[in-house]
Design an enzyme around this catalytic site. Sequence first.
Site, short mmCIF file in Angstrom:
data_model
loop_
_atom_site.label_atom_id
_atom_site.label_comp_id
_atom_site.label_asym_id
_atom_site.label_seq_id
_atom_site.Cartn_x
_atom_site.Cartn_y
_atom_site.Cartn_z
N LYS A 35 23.74 42.45 -2.64
CA LYS A 35 22.53 41.67 -2.88
C LYS A 35 22.87 40.18 -2.32
O LYS A 35 23.94 40.00 -2.55
CB LYS A 35 22.14 41.70 -4.39
N GLY A 93 2.78 41.19 -12.09
CA GLY A 93 3.14 40.86 -10.81
C GLY A 93 2.39 41.36 -9.62
O GLY A 93 1.56 42.38 -9.84
N1 GLU Z 1 15.14 44.49 -2.31
C1 GLU Z 1 14.86 46.04 -2.46
C2 GLU Z 1 15.47 46.57 -3.71
O1 GLU Z 1 15.75 45.82 -4.76
C3 GLU Z 1 15.14 46.96 -1.22
C4 GLU Z 1 16.74 46.88 -0.84
C5 GLU Z 1 16.91 47.33 0.70
O2 GLU Z 1 16.06 47.91 1.23
O3 GLU Z 1 18.01 47.32 1.04
O4 GLU Z 1 15.67 47.52 -4.05
#
Ligand code: GLU
Length: 430
Positions: free
Chosen positions: A109, A221
């Site tokens: 992340k 949301g």
């Molecule tokens: N941000 C999204 C999640 O929390 C998608 C992550 C991605 O597609 O790599 O799952």
Amino acid sequence: MEKKEKAFNSFEMAQAQFDRVADLLDLDTGTRELLRYPMREYSFAIPVRMDDGTSRVFRGFRVQHNDARGPSKGGIRFHPHETLDTVRALATWMTWKCAVVDIPLGGGKGGVVCDPHHLSLREQEQICRGWVRQIARNVGPNQDVPAPDVMTNAQHMLWMLDELEAIRGEKLPGFITGKPVGMGGSLGRKEATGYGVVYTLREALKELDLPPEKTTASVQGFGNVSQYMIELYQKLGGKVICVSSWNQKDQKAYAYRKLDGVDFAELMSITNQFGEIDREKAQALGYEVLPGDAWIEQEVDILMPGALENQINADNVGRISQQVKIIAEGANGPTSPEADEVIHRRGIFMIPDFLCNAGGVTCSYFEQVQSNTNYYWEKEEVLSKLDHKMTAAFHSVLEVAKSRNLYMRDAAYVIAIDRVAQACRQRGWV
Ligand code: GLU
């Protein structure tokens, strides 16, 4: 009134969830040590020349929690309250998310401490390019593949891709997902997280013998996840009676209620790019405007948190109506461990976040496959593969929950942690 409690920390929450299941699985100390913490963490400065000529330094992060099953994968958030710990938690959850849907990717992340509400497009572009310049050596199609998340979108992804390609001197469309369609993006990616939530919800409703058209829901949301969650749930015949959303002007959230069901298209027409509903316009259209947290106390069958972490917690879990039968977690980490215990005890059917919202990363995986082979699929193909993956993952979790008499969240963790632990063992890491 001053509160003396310890501040909520999402990484501690992710570790507590892990510890619980590590005990259940009787994991050895080495594997525990490895999986309790991220493998790699990067924290860096992103200097930006602002439109007014001044320079500002933004804080950027990338955390790679585990890549035993494949390159790290996970979004990048732009948020003023981002910290290394929020990113650590979210990276950890990505590892479990990719494992539970069984895609060959690890967990990562990223984040930047910033508020896009107060940044021009040019300044946002500079942040995107600066973020990539700082981390260019440690990301890429075979190392770590970012994607959009809270307050980032397809345009941000394309700027990031363009920067990495310029640095490396080659085209690398598999470096990042959530790109614009026509620029390496996948059809269906925008819808994927919200639709995925509803695919799992549909299966949960079948399990509980509840016809969707006889159910109602309340949603927290109205960003990318919630929007498509609502759209598909209503297509199945369900009725959303309440949606809450942030109001930037007032610096607080409001819940918008229409007891005969919100009109999705109408709400979209009064919503900005950040998923913020215009309060005055909603009022004029006949929505009841309630305090933001009223979404949680509605008399509905389904609650769908689709915003941020720690939204269902010890303070408000008691306000969940007796009528609620299912919680579908579209957001990452919306339920605190204390609240989770209460929900478990009350026998509410929980579809845990890293299973429920795995549609986004699953479609990202499809996007990577398409980008790496430079061959793009029809939308129907993407969505039917997505449905297939999500449905299969839901049923494998349900089966473990039933056969071992576990809470759905614990069952999902058992599957995910076991898969990742096995990969670490097979590689000889532990
Ligand atoms: N941000 C999204 C999640 O929390 C998608 C992550 C991605 O597609 O790599 O799952």
